[in-house]
Design an enzyme around this catalytic site. Sequence first.
Site, PDB file in Angstrom:
ATOM      1  N   PHE A 258       0.837  -1.091   0.074  1.00 36.61           N
ATOM      2  CA  PHE A 258       0.178   0.026  -0.157  1.00 36.61           C
ATOM      3  C   PHE A 258       0.817   1.350   0.139  1.00 36.61           C
ATOM      4  O   PHE A 258       0.483   2.219  -0.566  1.00 36.61           O
ATOM      5  CB  PHE A 258      -0.919  -0.074   1.340  1.00 36.61           C
ATOM      6  N   TYR A 259       2.007   1.211   0.622  1.00 36.73           N
ATOM      7  CA  TYR A 259       3.064   2.364   0.633  1.00 36.73           C
ATOM      8  C   TYR A 259       3.470   2.701  -0.910  1.00 36.73           C
ATOM      9  O   TYR A 259       3.099   3.859  -1.149  1.00 36.73           O
ATOM     10  CB  TYR A 259       4.222   1.980   1.360  1.00 36.73           C
TER      11      TYR A 259
END
Length: 334
Positions: free
Chosen positions: A154-155
């Site tokens: 997700f980063y």
Amino acid sequence: MTNPRVLVTGSAGFIGFHTSSKLLQRGATVLGVDNFSDYYDPALKEARNDILSNHPNFSVARVSIDDIAGFGAAWAEFQPDIVIHLAAQAGVRYSIDAPESYVAANLIGSFNVLELARRHATKHLLAASTSSVYGANTEMPFTETQRTATPMSFYAATKGATELMGHSYAHLYKIPMTFFRFFTVYGPWGRPDMALFKFTKAILAGDPIDVYNNGEMVRDFTYVDDLAEAIVRLTDAIPGSEPVEGDSLSPVAPFRTVNIGAGQQTQLLDYIGEIERALGRPAIKNMLPMQQGDVPATEASAALLRRLTGYAPSTPPSEGVPAFIRWYREHYQN
């Protein structure tokens, strides 16, 4: 640009501190913007900020970039020529545990940066992305013209989204933008959640270190001083209408992405070996499978960076790791 006014978000962070330091050395006037969050020990951020604050051309606004009123007031008062956006919620692994913090800092905060750049007609906006945007790509070295549609964390997804948001603003409002993709940055004043910091602390304490994918990983390790030098040089490489060879320059906007990496792969176990040599003691290795969201290998093509700036990172881990160890021992009296 001679003696520019530069706003640096995340100035008390690892990369923001080094970049601000180098800008001040080059004669810039710098406004740092940082909220001194407690994601890791704020005392380390305060220590970095104290060093910057000793320079007469540095000031700091203690405000979060997701507070557009406070952030906007600091921006309007300072009136920067150049903005370097480094503030972010970092870390692949933490994005699995606390994804909501990445939405606030990386998406909403970056949107505020874009909005303020639009309102104030910023001459050049530079912003941090990450090599993690290359995701599942396997063709190496990674080049800026490769597709980045397969993020593995997700980063990485938030950073890729920030690049797309930036491109839209560059197209709509003709704001020159450079997004740089960092490759495994390390060095003095690093973050406590980074591998080099964690490994050093554990080895000195006689504790085991976690080695993922049984050590079968390679990284393009980039020394932080080299990275800061590349960022400062890129401030003068303002995207226009004329591409260079191998350019990532958009056909519809003054926007480009640039890798900042050494273009040199190092095996993780060899990197750990440099730490062991610098500390003079062996690591107790806890071999583990691949961590969720991680990738087995990275390698940057630094060709575009060289063409734009005449420079590319070159410090090998055999020099950079001992420099970190010297800083760590001095700072923590260990």
